[in-house]
Design an enzyme around this catalytic site. Structure first.
Site, PDB file in Angstrom:
ATOM      1  CE  LYS A 131      -2.455  26.642  12.356  1.00 41.94           C
ATOM      2  NZ  LYS A 131      -2.112  27.833  11.797  1.00 41.94           N
TER       3      LYS A 131
ATOM      4  CB  SER B  83      -3.947  28.342   8.311  1.00 42.43           C
ATOM      5  OG  SER B  83      -2.923  28.792   9.115  1.00 42.43           O
TER       6      SER B  83
ATOM      7  CB  SER C 263      -2.835  31.754  10.157  1.00 40.82           C
ATOM      8  OG  SER C 263      -2.793  31.601   8.691  1.00 40.82           O
TER       9      SER C 263
HETATM   10  N1  GLN Z   1      -3.480  33.052   4.286  1.00 42.98           N
HETATM   11  C1  GLN Z   1      -2.006  33.076   4.236  1.00 42.98           C
HETATM   12  C2  GLN Z   1      -1.447  31.895   3.532  1.00 42.98           C
HETATM   13  O1  GLN Z   1      -2.189  31.297   2.973  1.00 42.98           O
HETATM   14  C3  GLN Z   1      -1.516  33.122   5.635  1.00 42.98           C
HETATM   15  C4  GLN Z   1      -1.469  31.793   6.304  1.00 42.98           C
HETATM   16  C5  GLN Z   1      -0.947  31.855   7.601  1.00 42.98           C
HETATM   17  O2  GLN Z   1      -0.859  33.008   8.159  1.00 42.98           O
HETATM   18  N2  GLN Z   1      -0.225  30.831   7.802  1.00 42.98           N
HETATM   19  O3  GLN Z   1      -0.401  31.839   3.321  1.00 42.98           O
END
Ligand code: GLN
Length: 482
Positions: free
Chosen positions: A74, A149, A173
């Site tokens: 990532k 994400s 995520s």
């Molecule tokens: N969807 C969640 C957010 O927007 C989690 C994102 C994540 O785990 N980085 O914060």
């Protein structure tokens, strides 16, 4: 080669069936054919990968754990000499001067890096649509999102463009994109894996973890990246389990709890049916399944969307146009430089969260929002601890629906936030969680989440592995990427 799991590839490499250079070149060719349709990579580094593969092939008898397998990382992990953008215009020109501990450990383990994967900007999102570099597509249906994400990392593994990949999980995520893409994803206990060199979103929640085709693949990656790191003050000095060997231990008699709050309205009926079937399979394998309760679970999203923005508003203050990344043209004075650099380089979702977080932390509102959210966080952790007095693992769907359409929720942040309902409490409590594929609903993958107590990743991996020994959901390949 690309339909072998990472564990099978390691065996084939050791047996000399193919070399790391051949395997790496095979993935490079696949990425070249499929990058345009999926938009998985922000930075693709084929030459670097081939150099690393050559080094892997030359290593002698005492080969490190992941010698020669090609991974995708990532774009949140600082990688020395390589652009590290967090999918933001703010860091579009940032070449990291050092390696994140995760990157260094994977290199020490002999892994090859194919490049850096696309994601939601600064890891804020559930669909990988908020990237400065355009959205990522789901390999199972190109009109749908891969989740987020870490959507690029999940799509890369699902489309067989890398042996495995690395993501980060602040509220889901890793688990949510693993579910949407039909692969296995593990979020370790907070503090199990170093956060050093991982660009911070919400520091008390962020944790790095692996994506793989199987639980065994995730065990290999976790084995390589877990452990204490003096450079991260929240990393925990506790011995690392033997994940790859413990995975074969018997699971008979393990107690699995189904939280009644997670099987109510909002859950797709077909997803529920797939989870029921998976539970039947686990019963056959000797697990005992019983209902439990997590009474404060419904408060998790509200608490998270105060705490995570509060922490992000602090973490992202470092991007001021002076020290890192983007700087606006011709500022008239310092205030203009700060404000225009930030307004020109951050996307809408990042700005929304910085504003919410700054508001929640401001003097008049701190007690009303931030402090209350922290109290709820404690209640949620206590719910899980009470559950773990009765069961070894808490099981639920990973997401209430399968992958949604691109643009379906992009203009509606609240609906987007609700898609993390089953995953977010796990980060608030700092627990480990895994998502594994358990079937399909209208041709889209369905994910099942299992959560255990602190540092019991080996229990999660064991159950997932035994389940995968008796099912083949995790081996299904999207038709366009066979
Ligand atoms: N969807 C969640 C957010 O927007 C989690 C994102 C994540 O785990 N980085 O914060």
């Amino acid at each position: 080669m690309h339909n072998l799991t990472l564990a099978q590839q390691l065996q084939a490499l050791a047996a000399g069936e193919f070399s790391s250079v051949e395997l790496t070149q095979h993935y490079i060719n696949r990425i070249e054919s499929h990058q345009d349709s999926l938009n998985v990579f922000v930075t693709f580094t084929p030459e670097r990968a081939l150099e690393q593969a050559q080094e892997a092939d030359q290593r002698g008898t005492d080969k490190p754990l992941l010698n020669g397998v090609p991974l995708a990382l990532k774009d949140i992990f600082c990688t020395q000499g390589v652009k590290t953008s967090c999918a933001s215009k703010m860091l579009d020109n940032f070449i990291a001067p050092y390696d994140a501990t995760v990157v260094a450990k994977l290199q020490q383990a002999g892994a090859v890096s194919l490049g850096k994967t696309n994601m939601d900007e600064f890891a804020m999102g559930s669909s990988s649509e908020s990237s400065y570099y355009g959205d990522v597509k789901n390999p199972w249906d190109l009109s749908r999102v891969p989740g987020g994400s870490s959507g690029g990392s999940a799509a890369a593994v699902a489309a067989r463009l890398a042996s495995a990949s690395m993501g980060t999980d602040t509220g889901g995520s890793i688990r949510q994109p693993a579910a949407f893409c039909g692969i296995t994803g593990l979020k370790p206990t907070y503090g199990r894996v170093s956060r050093y060199g991982m660009i911070a979103y919400a520091s008390s929640l962020d944790q790095a973890g692996p994506f793989g085709l199987s639980a065994l693949d995730c065990a290999y990656l976790l084995q390589a990246i877990a452990g204490y790191d003096a450079k991260d003050s929240t990393s925990v000095d506790q011995p690392v389990e033997e994940y790859t060997t413990n995975i074969n231990k018997d699971i008979r008699g393990l107690r699995i709890g189904l939280p009644e709050e997670f099987f109510q309205e909002g859950l797709d009926a077909d997803i529920r049916a797939k989870i029921d079937l998976a539970c039947d399979q686990l019963r056959e394998l000797g697990c005992v399944i019983k209902p439990i309760s997590l009474p404060n679970a419904k408060l998790a999203i509200a608490a998270y969307y105060v705490i995570a923005p509060a922490e992000c508003s602090s973490n992202l203050s470092r991007f001021d146009g002076v020290r890192f990344g983007y700087r606006c043209e011709d500022p008239v004075d310092l205030a203009d430089l700060y404000s225009r650099s930030r307004s020109e380089a951050f996307g809408a979702e990042v700005k929304r969260r910085i504003m919410v977080g700054t508001y929640a932390l401001s003097a008049g509102y701190y007690d009303a929002y931030y402090l209350r959210a922290q109290k709820i966080r404690r209640l949620i952790s206590e719910d899980y601890q009470k559950a773990f007095a009765e069961v070894d693992v808490v099981l639920s769907p990973t997401t209430p629906t399968t992958a949604f359409k691109t643009n379906e929720k992009a203009d509606d942040p609240i609906t987007m936030y609700l898609s993390d309902i089953y995953t977010i409490g796990v980060n608030l409590a700092g627990l480990p969680g895994i998502s594994i594929p358990v079937g399909f609903s209208q041709k889209l993958p369905v994910g099942m989440q299992m959560v255990s107590t602190y540092f019991a990743e080996d229990t999660l991996l064991r159950i997932a592995h035994q389940f995968q020994q008796h099912t083949d959901w995790h081996l299904q390949t999207p038709a366009k990427f066979e």
